[in-house]
Motif scaffolding. Structure first.
Motif, PDB file in Angstrom:
ATOM      1  N   HIS A 167       0.822  -1.114  -0.019  1.00 30.51           N
ATOM      2  CA  HIS A 167       0.095   0.118   0.028  1.00 30.51           C
ATOM      3  C   HIS A 167       0.973   1.542   0.133  1.00 30.51           C
ATOM      4  O   HIS A 167      -0.132   1.644  -0.595  1.00 30.51           O
ATOM      5  N   LEU A 169       3.837   1.329  -1.168  1.00 29.90           N
ATOM      6  CA  LEU A 169       4.467   1.856  -2.419  1.00 29.90           C
ATOM      7  C   LEU A 169       3.647   2.964  -3.538  1.00 29.90           C
ATOM      8  O   LEU A 169       4.636   3.623  -4.567  1.00 29.90           O
ATOM      9  N   GLN A 170       2.700   3.266  -2.853  1.00 28.90           N
ATOM     10  CA  GLN A 170       1.691   4.486  -4.178  1.00 28.90           C
ATOM     11  C   GLN A 170       2.350   6.362  -3.779  1.00 28.90           C
ATOM     12  O   GLN A 170       2.469   6.164  -3.066  1.00 28.90           O
ATOM     13  N   VAL A 175       3.866   7.570  -9.366  1.00 33.77           N
ATOM     14  CA  VAL A 175       2.863   7.749  -9.351  1.00 33.77           C
ATOM     15  C   VAL A 175       2.197   8.206  -8.634  1.00 33.77           C
ATOM     16  O   VAL A 175       2.227   8.398  -7.503  1.00 33.77           O
ATOM     17  N   ARG A 177       0.200  10.126  -5.495  1.00 30.27           N
ATOM     18  CA  ARG A 177      -1.044   9.334  -4.413  1.00 30.27           C
ATOM     19  C   ARG A 177      -2.531  10.062  -4.602  1.00 30.27           C
ATOM     20  O   ARG A 177      -2.703  10.736  -5.303  1.00 30.27           O
ATOM     21  N   LEU A 178      -3.692   9.116  -4.776  1.00 28.39           N
ATOM     22  CA  LEU A 178      -4.423   9.392  -5.195  1.00 28.39           C
ATOM     23  C   LEU A 178      -5.471  10.092  -4.151  1.00 28.39           C
ATOM     24  O   LEU A 178      -5.154  10.208  -2.733  1.00 28.39           O
ATOM     25  N   PRO A 179      -6.137  11.393  -4.706  1.00 24.43           N
ATOM     26  CA  PRO A 179      -6.784  11.643  -3.554  1.00 24.43           C
ATOM     27  C   PRO A 179      -7.673  11.657  -2.511  1.00 24.43           C
ATOM     28  O   PRO A 179      -8.519  10.572  -4.043  1.00 24.43           O
ATOM     29  N   ALA A 180      -7.979  11.432  -1.561  1.00 27.19           N
ATOM     30  CA  ALA A 180      -9.004  10.564  -0.886  1.00 27.19           C
ATOM     31  C   ALA A 180     -10.153  11.028  -1.800  1.00 27.19           C
ATOM     32  O   ALA A 180     -11.006  12.132  -1.949  1.00 27.19           O
ATOM     33  N   THR A 181     -11.491   9.954  -1.862  1.00 26.89           N
ATOM     34  CA  THR A 181     -12.745   9.578  -2.679  1.00 26.89           C
ATOM     35  C   THR A 181     -13.995  10.432  -1.733  1.00 26.89           C
ATOM     36  O   THR A 181     -14.468  11.457  -2.528  1.00 26.89           O
ATOM     37  N   LYS A 182     -13.711  10.553  -0.289  1.00 26.89           N
ATOM     38  CA  LYS A 182     -14.799  11.184   0.547  1.00 26.89           C
ATOM     39  C   LYS A 182     -14.016  12.424   1.539  1.00 26.89           C
ATOM     40  O   LYS A 182     -12.861  11.898   1.853  1.00 26.89           O
TER      41      LYS A 182
END
Lengths: 182, 107
Positions: A167, A169-170, A175, A177-182
């Protein structure tokens, strides 16, 4: 003397049994992923990666220890025996491949496999399922199925798995890190 | 007298076709001499250099193929790990969001 010899023999037998159990667990944790041909034909972008033990070893040799991303990847794959990824992106909503998912889920049966995460978001129309094959101490198999309106991803990993490391690794492999979905 | 001598000489020195055996011997001798001359002209190291070039080219080809295989495996590995990490992150975000949602509804 004969008692000592018997004791050594008993220990050898126990070790062999344990090794056989572990190897059967590890091989049982390795799945046969469907080809998802129907998705591949319609996807705007598809990623099909199959890395068995030999390919992982080969890729590991090419990782540069001086590069932080490569060093993280090297640590993450230590102990892994295979990584299989099927990921498809679509320009418009797609038909979820229920038959293939059912075939996949039929392999993810107890007692070896446990569904440890099952989430469904009505707002995002997304589902995430995580299955884990584990003995008392270590995860030996991991399957992630992500179903989103325009993306479908299945990841299957076998071997000694360090979830926290995977986890983390992101953001380390180039790449963001993805933004939080909520 | 002079005329006789001349006739005699003409008869003795008339052109005669060589016998087939003589022709064969001559040609064989010429071929052997030509072969020896060619071998003497060809450097001894040429076949070895040719063999070395073939071995070197094959080795480079194998190295290039292996390098390509490693690069492809490397790229695939990084992509696979990225997708895995991203998928785990989605699960993590979903679980966290569900936890917060349950907390808000519960409290």
């Amino acid at each position: 003397m004969s008692c000592a010899r018997r004791s050594v023999g008993w220990r050898t037998l126990c070790a062999a049994s344990a090794a056989a159990c572990l190897s059967s667990l590890a091989s049982g944790a390795e799945l046969r992923l469907p080809a998802f041909d129907s998705l591949r034909a319609k996807a705007s972008d598809s990623v099909v990666i199959s890395l068995d033990a030999d390919m992982l070893k080969l890729a590991g040799q090419f990782l540069d220890p001086a590069d932080p991303g490569d060093a993280n990847a090297r640590a993450a794959i230590r102990g892994l025996t295979s990584i299989y990824v099927r990921s498809f992106s679509f320009e418009k909503p797609y038909q979820v491949p229920s038959t293939e998912i059912a075939t996949l889920r039929s392999q993810l049966a107890a007692p070896l496999w446990q569904r440890v995460v099952q989430t469904h978001s009505e707002a995002d129309h997304s589902d995430v399922d995580i299955y884990l094959a584990a003995d008392t101490e270590h995860a030996q198999g991991l399957v992630i199925i992500v179903t989103e309106p325009r993306e479908f991803t299945v990841v299957s990993i076998s071997g000694a798995i360090d979830l926290a490391r995977l986890h983390s690794l992101q953001g380390h492999l180039g790449v963001p890190r993805l933004p939080a979905t909520k | 007298m002079t005329h006789d001598l001349e006739q005699e000489l003409r008869r003795a020195l008339r052109p005669v076709d060589p016998s087939p055996e003589f022709t064969a011997r001559m040609l064989t001798g010429l071929a052997i001499r030509r072969g020896a001359a060619t071998a003497a002209r060809r450097p001894w190291w040429r076949p070895m250099a040719l063999a070395a070039s073939v071995v070197l080219a094959s080795g480079l080809g194998v190295l290039f193929y292996q390098q390509q295989q490693r690069e492809r495996a490397h790229a695939q590995l990084l992509e696979a790990l990225t997708i895995t990490s991203r998928s785990l992150d989605r699960a993590y975000q979903a679980v966290r969001w569900h936890g917060n949602d349950a907390g808000e509804h519960g409290g």
